[in-house]
Motif scaffolding. Structure first.
Motif, PDB file in Angstrom:
ATOM      1  N   ALA A  88       5.104 -16.866  12.024  1.00 32.50           N
ATOM      2  CA  ALA A  88       4.951 -15.807  11.085  1.00 32.50           C
ATOM      3  C   ALA A  88       6.209 -15.642  10.169  1.00 32.50           C
ATOM      4  N   GLY A  89       7.375 -15.921  10.897  1.00 31.59           N
ATOM      5  CA  GLY A  89       8.501 -15.597  10.224  1.00 31.59           C
ATOM      6  C   GLY A  89       8.562 -16.838   9.167  1.00 31.59           C
ATOM      7  N   LYS A  90       8.387 -17.899   9.565  1.00 35.98           N
ATOM      8  CA  LYS A  90       8.440 -19.176   8.753  1.00 35.98           C
ATOM      9  C   LYS A  90       7.440 -19.059   7.458  1.00 35.98           C
ATOM     10  N   VAL A  91       6.383 -18.446   7.648  1.00 41.09           N
ATOM     11  CA  VAL A  91       5.433 -18.035   6.535  1.00 41.09           C
ATOM     12  C   VAL A  91       6.488 -17.174   5.660  1.00 41.09           C
ATOM     13  N   GLU A  92       6.783 -16.199   6.255  1.00 43.84           N
ATOM     14  CA  GLU A  92       7.315 -15.088   5.534  1.00 43.84           C
ATOM     15  C   GLU A  92       8.595 -15.585   4.606  1.00 43.84           C
ATOM     16  N   GLN A  93       9.308 -16.548   5.390  1.00 45.13           N
ATOM     17  CA  GLN A  93      10.473 -16.805   4.562  1.00 45.13           C
ATOM     18  C   GLN A  93      10.067 -17.921   3.475  1.00 45.13           C
ATOM     19  N   ALA A  94       8.945 -18.759   3.681  1.00 47.46           N
ATOM     20  CA  ALA A  94       8.516 -19.603   2.499  1.00 47.46           C
ATOM     21  C   ALA A  94       7.967 -18.812   1.285  1.00 47.46           C
ATOM     22  N   VAL A  95       7.121 -17.758   1.689  1.00 47.91           N
ATOM     23  CA  VAL A  95       6.749 -16.876   0.560  1.00 47.91           C
ATOM     24  C   VAL A  95       7.927 -16.534  -0.194  1.00 47.91           C
ATOM     25  N   SER A  96       8.814 -15.919   0.342  1.00 50.20           N
ATOM     26  CA  SER A  96      10.372 -15.237  -0.262  1.00 50.20           C
ATOM     27  C   SER A  96      10.882 -16.395  -1.002  1.00 50.20           C
ATOM     28  N   GLN A  97      10.975 -17.522  -0.660  1.00 53.39           N
ATOM     29  CA  GLN A  97      11.527 -18.727  -1.610  1.00 53.39           C
ATOM     30  C   GLN A  97      10.683 -18.933  -2.656  1.00 53.39           C
ATOM     31  N   ALA A  98       9.499 -18.943  -2.468  1.00 51.64           N
ATOM     32  CA  ALA A  98       8.383 -19.473  -3.432  1.00 51.64           C
ATOM     33  C   ALA A  98       8.439 -18.160  -4.543  1.00 51.64           C
ATOM     34  N   LEU A  99       8.474 -17.084  -4.024  1.00 55.21           N
ATOM     35  CA  LEU A  99       8.591 -15.885  -5.179  1.00 55.21           C
ATOM     36  C   LEU A  99      10.011 -16.127  -5.827  1.00 55.21           C
ATOM     37  N   GLU A 100      10.924 -16.453  -5.265  1.00 54.68           N
ATOM     38  CA  GLU A 100      12.440 -16.701  -6.160  1.00 54.68           C
ATOM     39  C   GLU A 100      12.170 -17.642  -6.869  1.00 54.68           C
ATOM     40  N   LYS A 101      11.439 -18.593  -6.642  1.00 54.41           N
ATOM     41  CA  LYS A 101      11.349 -20.112  -7.452  1.00 54.41           C
ATOM     42  C   LYS A 101      10.379 -19.295  -8.716  1.00 54.41           C
ATOM     43  N   ALA A 102       9.414 -18.597  -8.420  1.00 54.20           N
ATOM     44  CA  ALA A 102       8.389 -18.171  -9.494  1.00 54.20           C
ATOM     45  C   ALA A 102       9.186 -17.398 -10.326  1.00 54.20           C
ATOM     46  N   GLY A 114      -4.210 -24.752   5.234  1.00 63.06           N
ATOM     47  CA  GLY A 114      -3.738 -25.957   6.002  1.00 63.06           C
ATOM     48  C   GLY A 114      -2.380 -25.253   6.221  1.00 63.06           C
ATOM     49  N   GLU A 115      -1.577 -26.374   5.838  1.00 66.13           N
ATOM     50  CA  GLU A 115      -0.111 -26.236   5.598  1.00 66.13           C
ATOM     51  C   GLU A 115       0.623 -26.008   4.008  1.00 66.13           C
ATOM     52  N   THR A 116      -0.453 -25.836   3.202  1.00 69.16           N
ATOM     53  CA  THR A 116       0.150 -25.715   2.026  1.00 69.16           C
ATOM     54  C   THR A 116      -0.031 -24.272   1.727  1.00 69.16           C
ATOM     55  N   LEU A 117       0.944 -23.732   1.180  1.00 62.83           N
ATOM     56  CA  LEU A 117       1.371 -22.091   0.645  1.00 62.83           C
ATOM     57  C   LEU A 117       1.157 -22.256  -0.815  1.00 62.83           C
ATOM     58  N   THR A 118       0.305 -21.414  -1.424  1.00 61.50           N
ATOM     59  CA  THR A 118       0.220 -21.092  -2.866  1.00 61.50           C
ATOM     60  C   THR A 118       0.779 -19.775  -3.122  1.00 61.50           C
ATOM     61  N   VAL A 119       1.418 -19.451  -4.046  1.00 60.21           N
ATOM     62  CA  VAL A 119       2.165 -18.116  -4.312  1.00 60.21           C
ATOM     63  C   VAL A 119       1.649 -17.979  -5.963  1.00 60.21           C
ATOM     64  N   ARG A 120       1.035 -16.807  -6.271  1.00 59.52           N
ATOM     65  CA  ARG A 120       0.611 -16.525  -7.530  1.00 59.52           C
ATOM     66  C   ARG A 120       1.441 -15.491  -7.991  1.00 59.52           C
ATOM     67  N   TYR A 121       1.917 -15.574  -9.177  1.00 61.67           N
ATOM     68  CA  TYR A 121       3.061 -14.641  -9.782  1.00 61.67           C
ATOM     69  C   TYR A 121       2.691 -14.181 -10.981  1.00 61.67           C
TER      70      TYR A 121
END
Length: 208
Positions: A29-43, A137-144
């Motif tokens: 869960a922590g790994k996903v949370e960190q990945a979402v945070s990083q993706a949002l920064e990029k967005a 699967g292992e692909t995270l998609t962030v929409r912003y």
């Protein structure tokens, strides 16, 4: 004696195993949370870069040639500037429910978010961003989505058609016969910068 010893030992093994699994799930869960945070920064960074690039080009031509030059920028260069901001795993564009360029039509998700954002904006004039994420699967998609609000300068090309300069009105009629992006007033909700970020999660921690 054996039974009295074996019972607590089994409980201890079960407890240790459960704790390890809980720790592994927490790590996941922590790994996903960190990945979402990083993706949002990029967005957010991509949205800022596109906005600054477009505004810089628009203001430059506005100073040099007025609204007539500015509207040609939106027509000829906006999509080029937008494409230039694309990165691997990052799609950025502008969307609106009232497009001038058909390429700026929203998809179903963007349309739903535009309705939500405009409702919030009309209610309290708060232009707030929205975001969602999902895993396949292992692909995270962030929409912003970051809101776009009409400014005074925008009215030269997006305000009352009858008040536009004749050259601007003629240009829009010629290049965008189905133009819906007029009739705005300063402060109106216009649309959003939409960013999609796709990334692959790092490997899962090993479970015992």
């Amino acid at each position: 004696m054996a039974r009295r010893f074996l019972g607590p030992w089994l409980v201890l093994v079960w407890f240790a195993g459960s704790t390890a699994w809980a720790q592994a799930d927490a790590a996941s869960a922590g790994k996903v949370e960190q990945a979402v945070s990083q993706a949002l920064e990029k967005a957010r960074a991509a949205a800022t870069a596109l906005t600054q690039a477009l505004m810089g080009e628009l203001m430059k031509h506005m100073r040099e040639g007025g609204p007539e030059a500015a509207v040609s920028v939106c027509s000829a260069k906006a999509q080029e500037i937008t494409k230039a901001q694309q990165q691997e795993g990052v799609l950025v564009r502008r969307v609106t429910a009232r497009p001038r360029n058909p390429q700026n039509r929203p998809d179903d998700y963007e349309q739903a978010m535009l309705v939500l954002m405009e409702h919030r904006y009309r209610k309290d004039k708060t232009a707030s961003e929205v975001s969602d994420w999902y895993l396949e699967g292992e692909t995270l998609t962030v929409r912003y989505l970051r809101p776009i609000v009409i400014g005074e300068m925008c009215l030269a090309c997006h305000g009352d058609r009858q008040r536009m300069k004749p050259a601007v009105r003629e240009f829009l009629t010629q290049h965008y016969p189905e133009d819906q992006a007029v009739g705005y007033q300063a402060g109106d909700f216009r649309g959003a910068v939409s960013v999609t970020v796709k990334t692959t999660l790092p490997p899962e921690p090993q479970k015992p």
